[in-house]
Design a protein around this motif. Structure first.
Motif, short mmCIF file in Angstrom:
data_model
loop_
_atom_site.label_atom_id
_atom_site.label_comp_id
_atom_site.label_asym_id
_atom_site.label_seq_id
_atom_site.Cartn_x
_atom_site.Cartn_y
_atom_site.Cartn_z
N LYS A 21 20.19 24.35 -31.03
CA LYS A 21 19.38 25.55 -31.18
C LYS A 21 17.96 25.13 -31.51
N PRO A 22 16.97 25.96 -31.16
CA PRO A 22 15.58 25.62 -31.50
C PRO A 22 15.38 25.54 -33.01
N CYS A 23 14.50 24.65 -33.42
CA CYS A 23 14.13 24.53 -34.83
C CYS A 23 13.17 25.65 -35.18
N GLY A 24 13.29 26.17 -36.36
CA GLY A 24 12.36 27.20 -36.82
C GLY A 24 11.07 26.57 -37.32
N ARG A 47 8.59 22.06 -26.45
CA ARG A 47 8.32 23.48 -26.68
C ARG A 47 9.58 24.34 -26.75
N GLU A 48 10.54 24.07 -25.90
CA GLU A 48 11.75 24.90 -25.89
C GLU A 48 12.66 24.63 -27.09
N ARG A 50 11.66 24.52 -30.34
CA ARG A 50 11.13 25.02 -31.61
C ARG A 50 10.63 26.45 -31.40
N THR A 51 10.53 27.19 -32.51
CA THR A 51 10.09 28.58 -32.43
C THR A 51 8.62 28.75 -32.81
#
Length: 82
Positions: A21-24, A47-48, A50-51
């Motif tokens: 899952k993306p990192c916040g 880019r994909e 992380r948020t």
């Protein structure tokens, strides 16, 4: 040796089943600029994952020298997480 082969085989099968899952939050990215190849992946490939914002900082050293204390412009204290 059989145990090593079994562990590697099991670990490889897990890769096909795992989707990270993306990192916040923001992502600081330190890019080694010295000796950089034209075909080296760009920081944007992250880019994909992380948020937040992708903050790219070019560092005047080679990729292999990034872990040395003498790497110019790299300060871990600026980017420590609380």
């Amino acid at each position: 040796m059989d145990a090593v082969v079994a562990a590697l085989t099991d670990g490889a099968s897990l890769l096909d089943k795992f989707t990270p899952k993306p990192c916040g939050g923001d992502l600081p990215f330190f890019r080694a600029d010295h000796g950089r190849s034209d075909c080296a992946p760009a920081a944007e490939v992250w880019r994909e994952h992380r948020t937040g914002e992708l903050r790219v900082t070019g560092v005047d050293c080679t990729h292999d020298d990034m872990t040395l204390p003498s790497a110019p412009g790299v300060s871990t204290t600026e980017h420590d997480h609380p």
